[in-house]
Structure formats: C-alpha cells, structure tokens
Design an enzyme around this catalytic site. Structure first.
Site, PDB file in Angstrom:
ATOM      1  N   TYR A 119       1.030  -1.044  -0.013  1.00 14.90           N
ATOM      2  CA  TYR A 119       0.005   0.039   0.020  1.00 14.90           C
ATOM      3  C   TYR A 119       0.998   1.237   0.010  1.00 14.90           C
ATOM      4  CZ  TYR A 119      -3.013   3.327   2.431  1.00 14.90           C
ATOM      5  OH  TYR A 119      -3.809   4.575   2.893  1.00 14.90           O
ATOM      6  N   GLU A 146      -2.470   7.506  -4.449  1.00 18.06           N
ATOM      7  CA  GLU A 146      -2.365   5.996  -3.897  1.00 18.06           C
ATOM      8  C   GLU A 146      -2.241   4.725  -4.853  1.00 18.06           C
ATOM      9  OE1 GLU A 146      -5.620   5.235  -0.695  1.00 18.06           O
ATOM     10  OE2 GLU A 146      -6.106   3.715  -1.824  1.00 18.06           O
TER      11      GLU A 146
END
Ligand code: GDP
Ligand code: MN
Length: 380
Positions: free
Chosen positions: A101, A189
């Site tokens: 992530y 992201e």
C-alpha cells in the site's frame, strides 16, 4: 477532482511508474475485443470513483474471451456504492507474490506531505490501518526539500517489504512523489503496489485526486471533464461558474462565501429545516451570476423555498438586490424567495427589494429571521 483508475494509471505511466497494458471500453463486445488484443488472462475492472470495487464484485479475472464476456456483462451497469459502472478497464492480469500500500497526501497539521508504505496492502488496508497501524511506515516530506533518495530508502526499509522489492519500490515511490507534486494532486495512492513472482514491482491500482485550484496550469485536465460524474444540477451550476453541491432537503440556499453558506445551512437546520443544496456565488454576485444561481436552485424539484443570504463586503447589496429582481424577470421561479441583506449598501439593497416585495419575494432583517421564514414557507 477524482480520476478513474485508468486515468490515474495514464498519469503514473507518464512519470515512469510501471502499470499493466490495458484498454478502457464501454461495451461487452469492446471488452472482448480489447481482451483479445491485450492477451489472456485479463482483469476486467469497473471504473468508478469509489474504492472497494474488488469486494463489491467489480474486479474479475478472465482466462479467455467467454469469461471476459460474462464478467463484462455482469459488471457494466453494476451499482457500486451509488456509482453506476459505465466504463470498464481491461488489463493484462498480473501474478501477485505480495501486495503493498503506497499513498502520498498532504498532512495539513504537519504542513508537510505524508507518504505511507505498508507491506500489508490490498483490499483490507482499512483493517490494517485500524488494528495494526504500526504496520504502516510513514514519512513526512518537506515540500521545499522534496524526497531525497536516502530518506526514501530509509522509509522503504522501515516498511519491511520483501528485500526483492526494495529497488523497485524506491524507484516507484520517487516517481510517485514527482507525479503527486508536479501533477498537482491532492492524493495519489497505489493499492496494491505488487511484487510479482519474477521480482518486479508494479502498480495494480491507481487512485488520484487532482487539486482543482491548479486547473489553470493543466490544460490537459479538460479531457477529464467528460468523465467527471456530477449530478445534473451540479453540471448545470458548473457551466455557470457556481460552486454548487446538491443535498436532500427542501430549502434552496444561495449565499456569498463558503463560510456564510455553511452557517446558513446550520441555522436552517437549527430552526427545523433542511437544505436542498449548498450554493456559493463567491465574491462577485453580479446580476447574471445571481440569475444563474436562482435558475440552478429553481431547477431542483425538491426545493420548496429559497433563502438568499448575502453579507456584503466587496459584494454590494444593492447590486445583489438588482440581480435578484432581474433574475425574477428572467426565470420563472416556482418557489418563494426570502432574502437577507447585510453589509455594504444594505439599506439601498433592502429598499430595492422592498419596492418589489410580494408573496414570492420577502425581505428579512437577520439570518435567523430569514431562516425561520424560509423554513415556514418550505413546510407549507
Ligand atoms: P479496489 O478493490 O477498488 O481497490 O480494486 P483493485 O484494483 O485494487 O483490485 C482489488 C484486488 O483485486 C487487488 O487487491 C488484487 O488482489 C486483485 N487484482 C487486481 N488486479 C489483479 C491482477 O492483475 N491479478 C490478480 N491475480 N489479482 C488482481
Ligand atoms: Mn485498490
């Protein structure tokens, strides 16, 4: 402004971040044709500006044309958290060894950019953040200094990725930071950022929010306009240069300045009403702009009464009053308008309204009085 995954990936690719080859399509046949070109296996991915598509069934692997057809037919038209799927992204499927992530966003309190990196990425990242926050390595980046390689390496080391991923991750995060800053993003992201069994690091998803304040220096952003999902009222307002957000209540609200509009929403709630919208006409408030604002609010069938709340500073109340009167001549307004004028030239403004006062145009001296009146009219 939020981008679709595929647009985010196009942005990433321009900054040298590896992404999978794929095509955006809008029909089942085109999805199959795209998959044939991309090469099997493929992933069929719903393009909506909301997360959690995987869990909602909007991301499916397909080994051949038949499976692509089935998945594309199921996903097109799907409703994912209120977002209708009109576009699919079909990309070459990747083999995944690990899922990481990796976002950058602004930490306003720290006055710095914040990068995060976790070895436990994927669809359960919210759970990781809630239950195991130490599994997310954080770095604050001073916007003046940027992200030096050494700092980036230390950050990656702190995240305890598979050692095979280190070099790829450092390179991608360096480029992601560039995409974030030079691209004028509020958020970038990658989740998941994957390590493949062959040891390659690669972006499998892309979430990008652009900072609309920087639109003036990005002519290329105009291509996104067609894909931004606004409701009809919001689209109409944008064409007129108004800041408009549709809500669910019955009182249409027009004000100048976001702070005043927010307070107006609160006061309307306080006296038992509910707002149908948030409409900030900004600093100017010319007759044209007000006519447009009245038109936008009037076009919402839920609106039963309209509250115009203006505090004149640079904006002059007599101009606003003239604008409202002119708007009433131009637009056939279904609902009564309650207006509160205060500040610069308020007396002149009130006199103009007074001369045109009727059952459908009512002046009130204070915000509270105006809110009470408009809520009363909206509940008739
Ligand atoms: P999200 O659920 O909206 O975040 O959509 P993602 O694009 O992140 O996909 C969700 C999950 O689907 C990922 O975390 C992966 O586990 C899986 N997935 C996506 N693309 C691929 C792929 O190319 N191969 C494999 N094996 N899984 C994938
Ligand atoms: Mn994702």
């Amino acid at each position: 402004m939020d981008l679709f995954e595929y647009q985010g990936k196009q942005l990433f690719a321009r900054y040298g971040i590896p992404v999978s080859a794929g095509e955006a399509v809008q029909s089942v046949d085109d999805a199959v044709a795209a998959a044939d070109r991309v090469g099997y296996p493929v992933v069929v991915k719903a393009q909506v500006q909301v997360g959690g598509r995987g869990k909602a069934g909007g991301i499916k692997l397909a080994a051949n044309a038949d499976e692509t057809r089935t998945h594309a037919a199921n996903i097109l038209g799907m409703d994912i958290k209120g977002h209708l799927v009109n576009v699919l992204w079909v990309e070459r499927a990747s083999d995944i060894a690990e899922e990481y992530y990796a976002p950058f966003t602004l930490d306003r309190a720290a006055k710095k950019h914040l990068g995060m990196l976790s070895a436990q990425g994927g669809v359960d990242i919210e759970g990781v953040a809630a239950e195991n926050p130490e599994a997310i390595a954080r770095i604050h980046v001073d916007p003046v200094d940027g992200l030096p390689e050494q700092a980036c390496r230390a950050w990656v080391a702190a995240a305890n990725l598979n050692p095979d991923a280190t070099e790829g991750a450092v390179e991608i995060l360096t480029n992601l930071y560039r995409a974030y800053v030079d691209g004028d993003c509020d958020l970038v992201e990658i989740n998941p950022l994957i390590l493949t069994p062959e040891g390659k690091v690669h972006a499998l998803d892309a979430k990008v929010t652009l900072d609309e304040n920087a639109e003036f220096r990005h002519p290329e952003w105009s291509e996104y306009d067609a894909t931004v999902t606004l409701d009809e009222r919001e689209r109409f307002a944008r064409e007129k240069g108004l800041n408009y957000i549709g809500l669910d209540g019955t009182v249409g609200i027009i004000g100048n300045g976001a702070g005043l509009v927010m307070s107006t929403l609160d006061v309307v709630n306080q006296v038992g009403g509910s707002a149908a919208n948030f409409l900030d006409v900004g600093g100017g408030a010319s007759a044209d702009l007000l006519a447009g604002a009245v038109e936008v609010v009037n076009s919402d069938p839920n609106v039963k009464a309209i509250l115009v709340n203006i505090f004149g500073g640079i904006t002059k109340c007599d101009e606003v009053a003239n604008g409202i009167v002119e708007a009433l001549g131009r637009v056939e307004v279904r609902s009564p308008i309650v207006i509160r004028l205060d500040g610069t030239n308020a007396d002149d403004g009130r006199a103009i309204i007074k001369a045109h006062e009727s059952d459908s145009l009512i002046s009130q001296p204070t915000m509270l009085d105006a809110a009470r009146k408009v809520v009363e009219l909206a509940s008739l």
